[in-house]
Design a protein around this motif. Structure first.
Motif, mmCIF file in Angstrom:
data_model
loop_
_atom_site.group_PDB
_atom_site.id
_atom_site.type_symbol
_atom_site.label_atom_id
_atom_site.label_comp_id
_atom_site.label_asym_id
_atom_site.label_seq_id
_atom_site.Cartn_x
_atom_site.Cartn_y
_atom_site.Cartn_z
ATOM 1 N N ALA A 56 15.712 55.894 31.334
ATOM 2 C CA ALA A 56 16.305 55.264 30.476
ATOM 3 C C ALA A 56 16.458 53.624 31.076
ATOM 4 N N VAL A 57 16.592 53.431 32.498
ATOM 5 C CA VAL A 57 16.732 52.381 32.709
ATOM 6 C C VAL A 57 15.464 51.342 32.797
ATOM 7 N N CYS A 58 14.246 52.142 33.054
ATOM 8 C CA CYS A 58 12.811 51.544 32.984
ATOM 9 C C CYS A 58 12.767 51.162 31.344
ATOM 10 N N TYR A 59 13.093 52.154 30.486
ATOM 11 C CA TYR A 59 12.890 51.517 28.959
ATOM 12 C C TYR A 59 13.550 50.500 28.492
ATOM 13 N N LEU A 60 14.712 50.360 29.226
ATOM 14 C CA LEU A 60 15.624 49.122 28.508
ATOM 15 C C LEU A 60 15.527 47.805 29.286
ATOM 16 N N SER A 67 13.471 36.754 24.041
ATOM 17 C CA SER A 67 14.934 36.822 24.100
ATOM 18 C C SER A 67 15.265 38.411 24.713
ATOM 19 N N PHE A 68 15.881 38.182 25.666
ATOM 20 C CA PHE A 68 16.361 39.311 26.427
ATOM 21 C C PHE A 68 17.461 40.106 25.841
ATOM 22 N N GLN A 69 18.490 39.323 25.438
ATOM 23 C CA GLN A 69 19.392 39.844 24.465
ATOM 24 C C GLN A 69 18.976 40.758 23.371
ATOM 25 N N PHE A 70 18.156 40.125 22.291
ATOM 26 C CA PHE A 70 17.665 40.656 21.348
ATOM 27 C C PHE A 70 16.915 41.926 21.407
ATOM 28 N N ARG A 75 16.513 47.873 21.958
ATOM 29 C CA ARG A 75 16.107 49.162 22.654
ATOM 30 C C ARG A 75 17.338 50.126 22.949
ATOM 31 N N LEU A 76 18.771 49.227 23.087
ATOM 32 C CA LEU A 76 19.926 50.050 23.137
ATOM 33 C C LEU A 76 20.086 51.024 21.832
ATOM 34 N N THR A 77 19.790 50.370 20.736
ATOM 35 C CA THR A 77 20.017 51.086 19.388
ATOM 36 C C THR A 77 19.150 52.317 19.554
ATOM 37 N N MET A 82 17.743 58.195 20.116
ATOM 38 C CA MET A 82 17.112 59.303 20.715
ATOM 39 C C MET A 82 18.142 60.252 21.487
ATOM 40 N N VAL A 83 19.322 59.680 21.890
ATOM 41 C CA VAL A 83 20.287 60.632 22.329
ATOM 42 C C VAL A 83 20.622 61.544 21.278
#
Length: 353
Positions: A56-60, A67-70, A75-77, A82-83
């Motif tokens: 999860a850390v690698c994917y995020l 843009s990092f925030q976008f 990816r968080l969504t 996935m969860v």
């Protein structure tokens, strides 16, 4: 003068100690004794949990351009979707296999995927392909889930309240209805225009990146509630593995437990299908691997292991397909392909593991 011959002293006799036979079987047993003991099921679940966190850390955080925030929010969504999908399919499949006492069955046999495809196809057939985009939102998700759950509840109530009510009849009716829904969907799809058919085809393949973040609060709430109910009944699930007669003898209301658990399975599968599209063999694949890796049938280990394996498969697979093979949209296709092969292998082995 003749020399008298003196008797030579007798050589001391050494007792021969019988040696133990050293056959191949004995050496094999000794080698097995020297092997290190396998970690307990709880430790195996913890190891898979660590792998999930790393994936999860690698994917995020890795390979972010622009843009990092976008990118992080998107990816968080996707990770939240996935969860939900991993939890719903894994828990529903393990519970369904316990209820049916069969390790090669999946909830898809009840026709949920076919019903979802038929609803989407009927909407496009009546209102056109643009109706899919116009109706996107939380109300559509809720309506689809409610319709699928109502279908399951009516089916269970009708069959379990009948004179010849039994689980095998329920499975048979589910298979027949699934085939009927699939045939009707195929017929309607042949009548669609090429443009409408292309728009429909996109919705009929499971994709993690198509979900809307506004769905996740409701999705997490449903998963938490259903998960709490299933976890509370984990010991009853262990009892159901012993068979109907034994479970009844131990004080379990078999019919009531069967109905409640099947409704919970319907809720999970319906919500996951409405959220991310149909995935027939994903739950079967992770449930099979969970039984193998835990080495036990206790649901307190199998349920979390199946969920973590499903989440690791989705996260690691999405990371590899997106950043290594540049084919993120084919993740569910590959998972379904591998799951179908495992299903055929177990079916040819008559489901013996």
């Amino acid at each position: 003068m003749p020399v008298s011959e003196q008797p030579t002293p007798a050589e001391p006799q050494t007792a021969t100690v019988p040696q133990a036979p050293t056959d191949e079987r004995g050496r094999g047993r000794s080698r097995r004794r020297l092997r290190p003991a396998a970690p307990p099921p709880g430790a195996r679940v913890a190891i898979v949990g660590v792998l999930v966190v790393v994936a999860a850390v690698c994917y995020l955080l890795l390979f972010i351009r622009g843009s990092f925030q976008f990118a992080f929010d998107r990816r968080l969504t996707t990770l939240g979707t996935m969860v939900v999908v991993a939890f719903a399919h894994a828990v529903a499949t393990v519970v369904f296999q316990t209820v049916t006492s069969n390790r090669i069955l999946t909830p898809s046999i009840m026709g949920f995927d076919s019903l979802y495809v038929m609803m989407q196809t009927a909407m496009v057939f009546v209102f056109g392909g643009s109706a899919l985009a116009r109706t996107d939102g939380l109300p559509k998700l809720v309506v689809q889930t409610v319709l699928m759950v109502l279908f399951a509840v009516l089916l269970y109530r009708w069959l379990f309240a009948g004179r010849f009510a039994n689980l095998h009849l329920l499975l048979l009716v589910g298979v027949v209805l699934g085939l009927a829904f699939g045939s009707l969907s195929s017929f309607l799809q042949r009548l669609l225009s090429p443009t409408d058919y292309d728009m429909l085809s996109v919705r009929l393949f499971g994709r993690m990146s198509n979900s809307d973040g506004s769905y996740l609060p409701l999705a997490f709430t449903v998963c938490l509630v259903v998960g709490a109910v299933v976890w509370h009944r984990r010991h009853r699930l262990d009892t159901l593995l012993l068979g109907r007669d034994t479970a009844v003898g131990l004080g379990v209301d078999h019919k009531r437990e069967l109905t409640v658990l099947l409704v919970l399975v319907a809720v999970l599968v319906a919500f996951a299908t409405a959220l991310a599209g149909p995935m027939t063999f994903f739950g079967f694949l992770v449930a099979t691997l969970a039984y193998q890796l835990t080495g036990t049938h206790e649901h307190r280990f199998v349920l979390p292991m199946a969920f973590l394996l499903g989440l690791f498969t989705l996260v690691a697979g999405q990371f590899l397909m997106q950043h290594v093979f540049y084919a993120a949209g084919f993740l569910t296709v590959i998972i379904e392909f591998v799951g179908g092969i495992v299903f055929l292998v177990l079916l040819l082995r008559k489901g013996t593991l």
